[in-house]
Design a protein around this motif. Structure first.
Motif, PDB file in Angstrom:
ATOM      1  N   ALA A   1       0.833  -1.210   0.000  1.00  0.00           N
ATOM      2  CA  ALA A   1       0.000   0.000   0.000  1.00  0.00           C
ATOM      3  C   ALA A   1       0.864   1.255   0.000  1.00  0.00           C
ATOM      4  N   ALA A   2       1.982   1.214   0.710  1.00  0.00           N
ATOM      5  CA  ALA A   2       2.893   2.359   0.714  1.00  0.00           C
ATOM      6  C   ALA A   2       3.496   2.584  -0.673  1.00  0.00           C
ATOM      7  N   LEU A   3       3.828   1.502  -1.377  1.00  0.00           N
ATOM      8  CA  LEU A   3       4.350   1.644  -2.739  1.00  0.00           C
ATOM      9  C   LEU A   3       3.293   2.257  -3.663  1.00  0.00           C
ATOM     10  N   ASP A   4       2.046   1.783  -3.540  1.00  0.00           N
ATOM     11  CA  ASP A   4       0.956   2.374  -4.333  1.00  0.00           C
ATOM     12  C   ASP A   4       0.794   3.859  -4.013  1.00  0.00           C
ATOM     13  N   ARG A   5       0.836   4.172  -2.725  1.00  0.00           N
ATOM     14  CA  ARG A   5       0.678   5.570  -2.303  1.00  0.00           C
ATOM     15  C   ARG A   5       1.825   6.427  -2.828  1.00  0.00           C
ATOM     16  N   PHE A   6       3.039   5.879  -2.784  1.00  0.00           N
ATOM     17  CA  PHE A   6       4.201   6.640  -3.229  1.00  0.00           C
ATOM     18  C   PHE A   6       4.095   6.976  -4.710  1.00  0.00           C
ATOM     19  N   TYR A   7       3.607   6.013  -5.514  1.00  0.00           N
ATOM     20  CA  TYR A   7       3.561   6.221  -6.965  1.00  0.00           C
ATOM     21  C   TYR A   7       2.231   6.787  -7.457  1.00  0.00           C
ATOM     22  N   ALA A   8       1.424   7.319  -6.562  1.00  0.00           N
ATOM     23  CA  ALA A   8       0.250   8.072  -7.005  1.00  0.00           C
ATOM     24  C   ALA A   8       0.727   9.277  -7.815  1.00  0.00           C
ATOM     25  N   PRO A   9      -0.066   9.743  -8.791  1.00  0.00           N
ATOM     26  CA  PRO A   9       0.382  10.855  -9.646  1.00  0.00           C
ATOM     27  C   PRO A   9       0.870  12.054  -8.836  1.00  0.00           C
ATOM     28  N   GLY A  10       2.080  12.477  -9.155  1.00  0.00           N
ATOM     29  CA  GLY A  10       2.674  13.652  -8.522  1.00  0.00           C
ATOM     30  C   GLY A  10       3.330  13.407  -7.177  1.00  0.00           C
ATOM     31  N   GLU A  11       3.123  12.226  -6.566  1.00  0.00           N
ATOM     32  CA  GLU A  11       3.660  11.982  -5.223  1.00  0.00           C
ATOM     33  C   GLU A  11       5.179  11.861  -5.182  1.00  0.00           C
ATOM     34  N   PRO A  12       5.823  11.137  -6.121  1.00  0.00           N
ATOM     35  CA  PRO A  12       7.296  11.071  -6.030  1.00  0.00           C
ATOM     36  C   PRO A  12       7.931  12.457  -6.050  1.00  0.00           C
ATOM     37  N   GLU A  13       7.416  13.336  -6.926  1.00  0.00           N
ATOM     38  CA  GLU A  13       7.972  14.689  -7.004  1.00  0.00           C
ATOM     39  C   GLU A  13       7.691  15.482  -5.726  1.00  0.00           C
ATOM     40  N   ARG A  14       6.469  15.343  -5.198  1.00  0.00           N
ATOM     41  CA  ARG A  14       6.110  16.099  -3.992  1.00  0.00           C
ATOM     42  C   ARG A  14       6.958  15.670  -2.802  1.00  0.00           C
ATOM     43  N   LEU A  15       7.104  14.371  -2.618  1.00  0.00           N
ATOM     44  CA  LEU A  15       7.893  13.879  -1.489  1.00  0.00           C
ATOM     45  C   LEU A  15       9.369  14.231  -1.658  1.00  0.00           C
ATOM     46  N   ARG A  16       9.847  14.158  -2.882  1.00  0.00           N
ATOM     47  CA  ARG A  16      11.244  14.526  -3.095  1.00  0.00           C
ATOM     48  C   ARG A  16      11.477  16.004  -2.783  1.00  0.00           C
TER      49      ARG A  16
END
Length: 368
Positions: free
Chosen positions: A323-338
Motif C-alpha cells: 500500500a505504501a508503494l501504491d501511495r508513493f507512486y500516485a500521480p505527482g507523489e514522487p515529485e512532492r515527497l522529493r
C-alpha cells in the motif's frame, strides 16, 4: 581529555569503521587528545563471511590510528589495555558480542579504575545466538558506563547491567559528500526503488519483494549490497514471484564512488526492516535528495516525516508495504515527497553526542 577509541577503522569498511573514524575527528576538533586502537585482524572469516577490508579509504582516515589488535593474539589485548591506563577515557565500540573476549582482555590490562564506556551500536544482535546475552552481560558489568542510540537499546542495556546508561542519537558518519549525480537526481521519475546495504533476514528484503509483486507492476527494484547468507534464497523468491525482469541484484560491497549513481537512479530508498536500532541509510538518502519508505522500527519514524519526505508502514507486513508503494507512486507523489527532502544539519547532533560520551556521569564510578 586523553581519549582512546577501540574499534574498527580503515582498512576495515562499513558503518562501524566510518563511525569510529568520524567520532575520533569530532573529539579531536573539540580539543581532546585522541587515538584509535584498531585491528590488523578483527574476526576469523567464519564469523564474518563478507568482505572485511577495502583498499582505498572512504572519507578521511584519522591520523592517530594504530593497528595492533589481532583476534589470534590475546596477549596483545592485555598489552593494549595496559598501554591505555594513562588515558582519561577509553571507549569500546561494540558492534557484536564476538568482540567481547578481546574487550575483556583489554579491560584486564586497563585495570579496575581506568574509566571505560561501552559505545553499543547494538546491545544485542538482531539475529541472536545463545552466547550473546551472557557475553554482553559480562562486558557491560565490567565497564563504567554505556552509551546507546535509542531508548529501546537503553532498556536492553539496563536489563544486563546496573552501570549508568546514556542515550544519544547517532549522527551521520557518511563517507564523503554527494557527487555530481546527486544534482542530476532532481529530474524525472525513474519508476525504480533502491534497497541498499548488507542483506540479512532482519532487513526484510523478502517482504519488499512480495510487496513489489503486489504493488505497481511497472516499478523496478535495485538491490545493492553484500548477501550475508548467499543469493540462492533471494533468487528463488524472485523467480517464484515472477520478478526476474523487474529486480536487479548487485551483490557485493558497494564502494563509496558507486553510491551517488545508485541514488540518482532511484525514486526512493526502501528500508523494509523487521527490527532496527539506528541506521545511516535515511541520512544518506536525504543527502542525495531521495525520499525514504521505511517501516516503523528503531529510529526510522523519527528520521522520516511520513507524508512529507517519505512514508512509514508496518514492519513485516506485505500488505502495508505494498500500500505504501501504491501511495508513493500516485500521480505527482514522487515529485512532492522529493521536494520535501532536506539534508539534516548534523553539527548539533555531533555536539550532543560528544557531550554525552565525555560527560563525567556517563562514565560512572569504578567497575566492580
Amino acid at each position: 581529555m586523553k581519549i582512546a577509541i577501540v574499534g574498527p577503522a580503515f582498512p576495515y569498511k562499513g558503518g562501524g569503521a566510518h563511525h569510529t573514524t568520524e567520532l575520533a575527528h569530532r573529539l579531536a576538533a573539540a580539543g581532546h587528545d585522541v587515538v584509535i586502537e584498531s585491528w590488523r585482524a578483527q574476526y576469523p572469516s567464519f564469523l564474518y563471511p563478507g568482505q572485511q577490508t577495502i583498499s582505498e579509504p572512504e572519507g578521511e582516515p584519522f591520523p592517530g590510528t594504530r593497528h595492533r589488535l589481532d583476534w589470534r593474539r590475546p596477549d596483545g589485548w592485555w598489552r593494549t589495555g595496559r598501554n591505555l591506563r594513562s588515558r582519561d577515557l577509553t571507549v569500546l565500540a561494540v558492534l557484536s558480542p564476538v568482540q567481547v573476549p578481546s574487550y575483556l582482555g583489554i579491560l584486564a590490562g586497563l585495570g579496575r579504575r581506568a574509566p571505560v564506556v561501552a559505545l553499543c551500536h547494538n546491545v544485542l544482535p538482531h539475529e541472536r545466538k545463545p552466547y550473546d546475552v551472557p557475553l554482553m552481560r559480562r562486558l557491560l558489568r565490567r565497564v563504567h558506563g554505556v552509551l546507546v542510540h535509542s531508548e529501546a537499546q537503553a532498556e536492553l542495556a539496563r536489563g544486563l547491567t546496573a552501570r549508568p546508561v546514556r542515550v544519544a542519537e547517532m549522527p551521520a558518519h557518511l563517507p564523503g559528500a554527494p557527487g555530481p549525480a546527486a544534482a542530476a537526481r532532481a529530474e524525472g521519475v525513474r519508476r525504480r526503488l533502491l534497497f541498499f546495504g548488507i542483506v540479512r533476514p532482519y532487513k526484510g528484503l523478502d517482504v519488499l519483494l512480495r510487496a513489489l509483486a503486489k504493488g505497481p507492476d511497472d516499478v523496478a527494484l535495485t538491490v545493492a549490497g553484500e548477501f550475508w547468507g548467499g543469493l540462492e534464497d533471494t533468487e528463488k523468491l524472485i523467480a517464484e514471484l515472477g520478478l526476474e525482469s523487474r529486480v536487479e541484484l548487485r551483490p557485493g560491497y558497494v564502494p563509496a564512488a558507486d553510491v551517488p549513481g545508485l541514488f540518482a537512479d532511484a525514486d526512493a530508498l526502501v528500508l523494509p526492516y523487521r527490527t532496527a536500532t539506528a541506521s545511516q541509510n535515511v541520512w544518506m538518502a536525504h543527502e542525495y535528495g531521495v525520499p525514504v519508505i521505511a517501516t516503523d522500527v528503531g529510529g526510522f519514524a523519527g528520521q522520516v516525516r511520513d507524508g512529507e519526505d517519505g512514508l512509514i508502514c508496518a514492519p513485516g507486513d506485505v500488505a502495508s508495504l505494498a500500500a505504501a508503494l501504491d501511495r508513493f507512486y500516485a500521480p505527482g507523489e514522487p515529485e512532492r515527497l522529493r521536494s520535501g527532502v532536506r539534508p539534516a544539519d548534523h553539527g548539533p547532533l555531533w555536539d550532543a553526542y560528544v557531550a554525552a560520551l565525555t560527560a563525567p556521569n556517563a562514565r560512572g564510578g569504578a567497575a566492580r
